[in-house]
Design a protein around this motif. Structure first.
Motif, PDB file in Angstrom:
ATOM      1  N   PHE A 149       0.836  -1.205   0.000  1.00 50.67           N
ATOM      2  CA  PHE A 149       0.000   0.000   0.000  1.00 50.67           C
ATOM      3  C   PHE A 149       0.869   1.252   0.000  1.00 50.67           C
ATOM      4  CE2 PHE A 149      -2.173   3.464   2.147  1.00 50.67           C
ATOM      5  CZ  PHE A 149      -3.399   3.496   1.487  1.00 50.67           C
ATOM      6  N   GLU A 150       1.959   1.233   0.768  1.00 44.13           N
ATOM      7  CA  GLU A 150       2.802   2.421   0.875  1.00 44.13           C
ATOM      8  C   GLU A 150       3.501   2.746  -0.436  1.00 44.13           C
ATOM      9  OE1 GLU A 150       2.510   4.386   3.303  1.00 44.13           O
ATOM     10  OE2 GLU A 150       1.301   3.017   4.502  1.00 44.13           O
ATOM     11  N   THR A 151       3.733   1.741  -1.282  1.00 47.40           N
ATOM     12  CA  THR A 151       4.307   2.006  -2.600  1.00 47.40           C
ATOM     13  C   THR A 151       3.340   2.835  -3.430  1.00 47.40           C
ATOM     14  OG1 THR A 151       5.667  -0.001  -2.613  1.00 47.40           O
ATOM     15  CG2 THR A 151       5.081   0.928  -4.754  1.00 47.40           C
ATOM     16  N   LEU A 152       2.066   2.454  -3.395  1.00 45.75           N
ATOM     17  CA  LEU A 152       1.064   3.174  -4.169  1.00 45.75           C
ATOM     18  C   LEU A 152       0.666   4.489  -3.512  1.00 45.75           C
ATOM     19  CD1 LEU A 152      -1.285   0.243  -5.260  1.00 45.75           C
ATOM     20  CD2 LEU A 152       0.724   1.161  -6.432  1.00 45.75           C
ATOM     21  N   ALA A 153       0.791   4.577  -2.190  1.00 47.29           N
ATOM     22  CA  ALA A 153       0.389   5.784  -1.482  1.00 47.29           C
ATOM     23  C   ALA A 153       1.372   6.929  -1.705  1.00 47.29           C
ATOM     24  CB  ALA A 153       0.258   5.500   0.015  1.00 47.29           C
ATOM     25  N   ASN A 154       2.634   6.602  -1.970  1.00 46.15           N
ATOM     26  CA  ASN A 154       3.634   7.628  -2.225  1.00 46.15           C
ATOM     27  C   ASN A 154       3.498   8.095  -3.678  1.00 46.15           C
ATOM     28  OD1 ASN A 154       6.473   8.382  -3.356  1.00 46.15           O
ATOM     29  ND2 ASN A 154       6.634   8.651  -1.144  1.00 46.15           N
ATOM     30  N   ALA A 155       3.296   9.397  -3.869  1.00 45.16           N
ATOM     31  CA  ALA A 155       3.000   9.931  -5.203  1.00 45.16           C
ATOM     32  C   ALA A 155       4.091   9.592  -6.212  1.00 45.16           C
ATOM     33  CB  ALA A 155       2.809  11.441  -5.114  1.00 45.16           C
ATOM     34  N   TYR A 156       5.345   9.722  -5.820  1.00 49.90           N
ATOM     35  CA  TYR A 156       6.456   9.468  -6.741  1.00 49.90           C
ATOM     36  C   TYR A 156       6.497   7.990  -7.136  1.00 49.90           C
ATOM     37  CZ  TYR A 156      11.263   8.989  -8.412  1.00 49.90           C
ATOM     38  OH  TYR A 156      12.363   8.699  -9.164  1.00 49.90           O
ATOM     39  N   CYS A 157       6.385   7.103  -6.136  1.00 47.43           N
ATOM     40  CA  CYS A 157       6.427   5.665  -6.421  1.00 47.43           C
ATOM     41  C   CYS A 157       5.229   5.237  -7.263  1.00 47.43           C
ATOM     42  CB  CYS A 157       6.465   4.860  -5.123  1.00 47.43           C
ATOM     43  SG  CYS A 157       7.931   5.169  -4.114  1.00 47.43           S
ATOM     44  N   ARG A 158       4.065   5.796  -6.945  1.00 47.81           N
ATOM     45  CA  ARG A 158       2.862   5.428  -7.693  1.00 47.81           C
ATOM     46  C   ARG A 158       2.977   5.845  -9.164  1.00 47.81           C
ATOM     47  NH1 ARG A 158      -0.363   7.817  -4.835  1.00 47.81           N
ATOM     48  NH2 ARG A 158      -0.909   9.662  -6.029  1.00 47.81           N
ATOM     49  N   LYS A 159       3.565   7.009  -9.386  1.00 46.28           N
ATOM     50  CA  LYS A 159       3.749   7.468 -10.760  1.00 46.28           C
ATOM     51  C   LYS A 159       4.629   6.493 -11.527  1.00 46.28           C
ATOM     52  CE  LYS A 159       5.531  11.322 -13.504  1.00 46.28           C
ATOM     53  NZ  LYS A 159       6.223  12.646 -13.470  1.00 46.28           N
ATOM     54  N   ASN A 160       5.735   6.063 -10.920  1.00 47.48           N
ATOM     55  CA  ASN A 160       6.624   5.103 -11.575  1.00 47.48           C
ATOM     56  C   ASN A 160       5.913   3.780 -11.829  1.00 47.48           C
ATOM     57  OD1 ASN A 160       8.729   6.919 -11.552  1.00 47.48           O
ATOM     58  ND2 ASN A 160       9.652   6.120  -9.680  1.00 47.48           N
ATOM     59  N   TYR A 161       5.128   3.343 -10.849  1.00 42.18           N
ATOM     60  CA  TYR A 161       4.389   2.082 -10.988  1.00 42.18           C
ATOM     61  C   TYR A 161       3.380   2.186 -12.131  1.00 42.18           C
ATOM     62  CZ  TYR A 161       2.852  -2.410  -9.025  1.00 42.18           C
ATOM     63  OH  TYR A 161       2.582  -3.747  -8.825  1.00 42.18           O
ATOM     64  N   ALA A 162       2.664   3.318 -12.187  1.00 45.20           N
ATOM     65  CA  ALA A 162       1.654   3.512 -13.233  1.00 45.20           C
ATOM     66  C   ALA A 162       2.285   3.559 -14.618  1.00 45.20           C
ATOM     67  CB  ALA A 162       0.868   4.792 -12.962  1.00 45.20           C
ATOM     68  N   GLU A 163       3.483   4.144 -14.716  1.00 45.26           N
ATOM     69  CA  GLU A 163       4.170   4.207 -16.015  1.00 45.26           C
ATOM     70  C   GLU A 163       4.495   2.808 -16.525  1.00 45.26           C
ATOM     71  OE1 GLU A 163       4.835   6.787 -18.054  1.00 45.26           O
ATOM     72  OE2 GLU A 163       3.611   7.985 -16.687  1.00 45.26           O
ATOM     73  N   ILE A 164       4.947   1.934 -15.626  1.00 50.42           N
ATOM     74  CA  ILE A 164       5.226   0.550 -16.034  1.00 50.42           C
ATOM     75  C   ILE A 164       3.933  -0.142 -16.435  1.00 50.42           C
ATOM     76  CG2 ILE A 164       6.113  -1.695 -15.256  1.00 50.42           C
ATOM     77  CD1 ILE A 164       7.953  -0.182 -13.344  1.00 50.42           C
ATOM     78  N   MET A 165       2.861   0.105 -15.671  1.00 53.51           N
ATOM     79  CA  MET A 165       1.573  -0.527 -15.978  1.00 53.51           C
ATOM     80  C   MET A 165       1.094  -0.171 -17.385  1.00 53.51           C
ATOM     81  SD  MET A 165       0.502  -2.317 -13.311  1.00 53.51           S
ATOM     82  CE  MET A 165      -1.245  -2.426 -13.595  1.00 53.51           C
ATOM     83  N   LYS A 166       1.317   1.080 -17.784  1.00 57.44           N
ATOM     84  CA  LYS A 166       0.861   1.521 -19.102  1.00 57.44           C
ATOM     85  C   LYS A 166       1.544   0.758 -20.232  1.00 57.44           C
ATOM     86  CE  LYS A 166      -0.259   6.244 -17.669  1.00 57.44           C
ATOM     87  NZ  LYS A 166       0.139   7.685 -17.764  1.00 57.44           N
ATOM     88  N   ASP A 167       2.748   0.269 -19.969  1.00 57.82           N
ATOM     89  CA  ASP A 167       3.504  -0.441 -21.009  1.00 57.82           C
ATOM     90  C   ASP A 167       3.238  -1.944 -21.017  1.00 57.82           C
ATOM     91  OD1 ASP A 167       4.690   1.898 -21.870  1.00 57.82           O
ATOM     92  OD2 ASP A 167       6.406   1.699 -20.527  1.00 57.82           O
ATOM     93  N   LEU A 168       2.412  -2.415 -20.090  1.00 61.84           N
ATOM     94  CA  LEU A 168       2.094  -3.852 -20.066  1.00 61.84           C
ATOM     95  C   LEU A 168       1.207  -4.210 -21.250  1.00 61.84           C
ATOM     96  CD1 LEU A 168       1.378  -4.463 -16.266  1.00 61.84           C
ATOM     97  CD2 LEU A 168       3.494  -4.884 -17.534  1.00 61.84           C
TER      98      LEU A 168
END
Length: 429
Positions: free
Chosen positions: A280-299
């Motif tokens: 949860f804390e990975t997604l709750a942190n704005a910077y980490c969530r942005k990086n996670y979302a960028e990878i998700m977009k390329d899936l």
């Protein structure tokens, strides 16, 4: 939109009057803030050591929790000066009320605060800091966009070191060494992860759909490759007990690895649903969530109907608006979410309009049976499926079947494989 200042209570935290808040602020320049009083410099320094080197050594070798408002300030650039006074006022009063007598709260650089928990392990201190930070977020901003920007960074600090003071004469000097210790710890963790990164990979564990007697879900589990040897990373591995920043690096790596495998899926008869856990804390942190979302977009497109994110460490008291802020950037790229909640969580009303399709639990401690069963019963009452991950004990697996858990995974169900198993039925023809 209402401003942040509109959401910060004038008298802060029920039970604290304006006079009490101002009393805290008036005393603040004297040094670190303790729960019961403003401690004198000598009292503060004795907690860390006899001299400068010992202070730094103690800070780096033990468990300190840092609450940071850095990203909040960036988000409200141009408005921060208007709300800063009331934010600091509210933060001071909040920690004054919430900490125990033996614990310490001290301002670091602008917008960062150190929480020092006496007689607590690193894990206990981190859990308590996370709990307090969530309360602080809700108290400061309520339903306001941007509340997820408050961060908590884990370190360790022992406060049992009592000795004579030698060489440290001002709070500014102590703060300098706080910052030095924090930077050194962050560098050390980054280096540790870089050294481990080349060995880290993923394996897959089949998940049993108990009701349908079907294997259609594969769970991503972190693994370590040493030469030709490949094994699951155990739950007690240091990589899981580091800071939230270290955990986010692991979460990003696992997602990238899973994405590579999902590129190979989607052919006829080979369309398993993939379950991957993220803190949860990975997604709750704005910077980490942005990086996670960028990878998700390329899936690959395949994931939009075949990927479930299992959000681990969901605590009580999180408002619906914050859930939406955290999950919305990811919702369009996946099938849905499962929530692995803490044992006192009972917030089904807060997720009723979210794509949360399952409630999950993990572990093999029989002492957890009562609360896990209770959580699952409530989930079913709210139309949400249940999943029990990581079961290694046959008797607990049988118990999971007895209480009609929808999905069950772990060594008791299947061995781990390097690739997801093709979906198949366990029913006899």
């Amino acid at each position: 939109m209402s401003s942040a200042a509109d959401h910060i209570p004038e008298n802060e935290m029920s039970g604290n009057s304006d006079e009490e808040v101002e009393a805290v602020r008036e005393k603040k320049p004297a040094g670190p803030v303790e729960h019961h009083e403003i401690g004198e410099m000598a009292h503060f320094l004795r907690a860390f050591g006899r001299n400068k080197n010992e202070v730094v050594k103690t800070l780096m070798a033990s468990s300190l929790q840092i609450v940071g408002l850095d990203e909040v300030k960036r988000e409200y650039e141009g408005k921060w000066e208007k709300i800063e006074h009331r934010v600091n006022q509210a933060v001071d009063a909040f920690f004054t009320k919430k900490l125990r007598k033996q614990d310490t709260f001290v301002h670091l650089e602008e917008g960062r605060f150190a929480l020092i928990f006496a007689n607590m392990s690193r894990e206990e201190g981190l859990a308590r800091a996370m709990e307090l930070s969530r309360e602080l977020i809700n108290m400061l901003f309520g339903e306001m966009p941007g509340v997820e920007l408050i961060s908590v960074e884990a370190m360790v600090l022992d406060v049992d070191v009592i000795g004579a003071i030698d060489g440290l004469n001002s709070l500014e000097e102590v703060i300098h060494y706080f910052q030095e210790a924090i930077q050194e710890t962050e560098k050390r963790e980054e280096q540790q992860f870089k050294e481990a990164e080349s060995e880290l990979t993923i394996m897959f564990r089949s998940v049993l759909n108990h009701r349908k007697q079907l294997i259609s879900v594969s769970e991503v589990v972190p693994a370590r490759r040493t030469g030709d040897h490949l094994e699951i990373v155990p739950d007690n591995d240091p990589i899981f007990s580091g800071s939230a920043r270290l955990r986010s690096e692991l979460d990003l790596l696992l997602l990238k690895e899973a994405g590579s495998v999902m590129e190979t899926l989607g052919s006829l008869g080979n369309k398993p649903i993939i379950l991957i856990t993220v803190a949860f804390e990975t997604l709750a942190n704005a910077y980490c969530r942005k990086n996670y979302a960028e990878i998700m977009k390329d899936l690959p497109e395949y994931t939009r109907r075949h990927l479930i994110l299992n959000v681990e460490g969901v605590a009580k008291g999180i408002p619906n608006s914050r859930y939406r802020q955290i999950l919305t950037p990811l919702t369009s790229t996946i099938l849905g979410f499962s929530f692995e909640v803490e044992k006192d969580w009972d917030c089904f009303h807060a997720i009723s309009d979210l794509p949360v399709i399952a409630l999950t639990a993990s572990g093999n401690d029989p002492k957890d049976l009562p609360w896990i069963q209770n959580q699952f019963f409530k989930a079913k009452e709210n139309g949400i499926k249940c999943a029990w991950r990581g079961l290694a004990d046959d008797s607990l697996a049988r118990y999971a079947f007895k209480i009609d858990v929808d999905y069950v995974s772990g060594p008791a169900i299947s061995a781990s494989q390097e690739a997801p198993v093709r979906p198949f039925s366990l029913k006899r023809s």
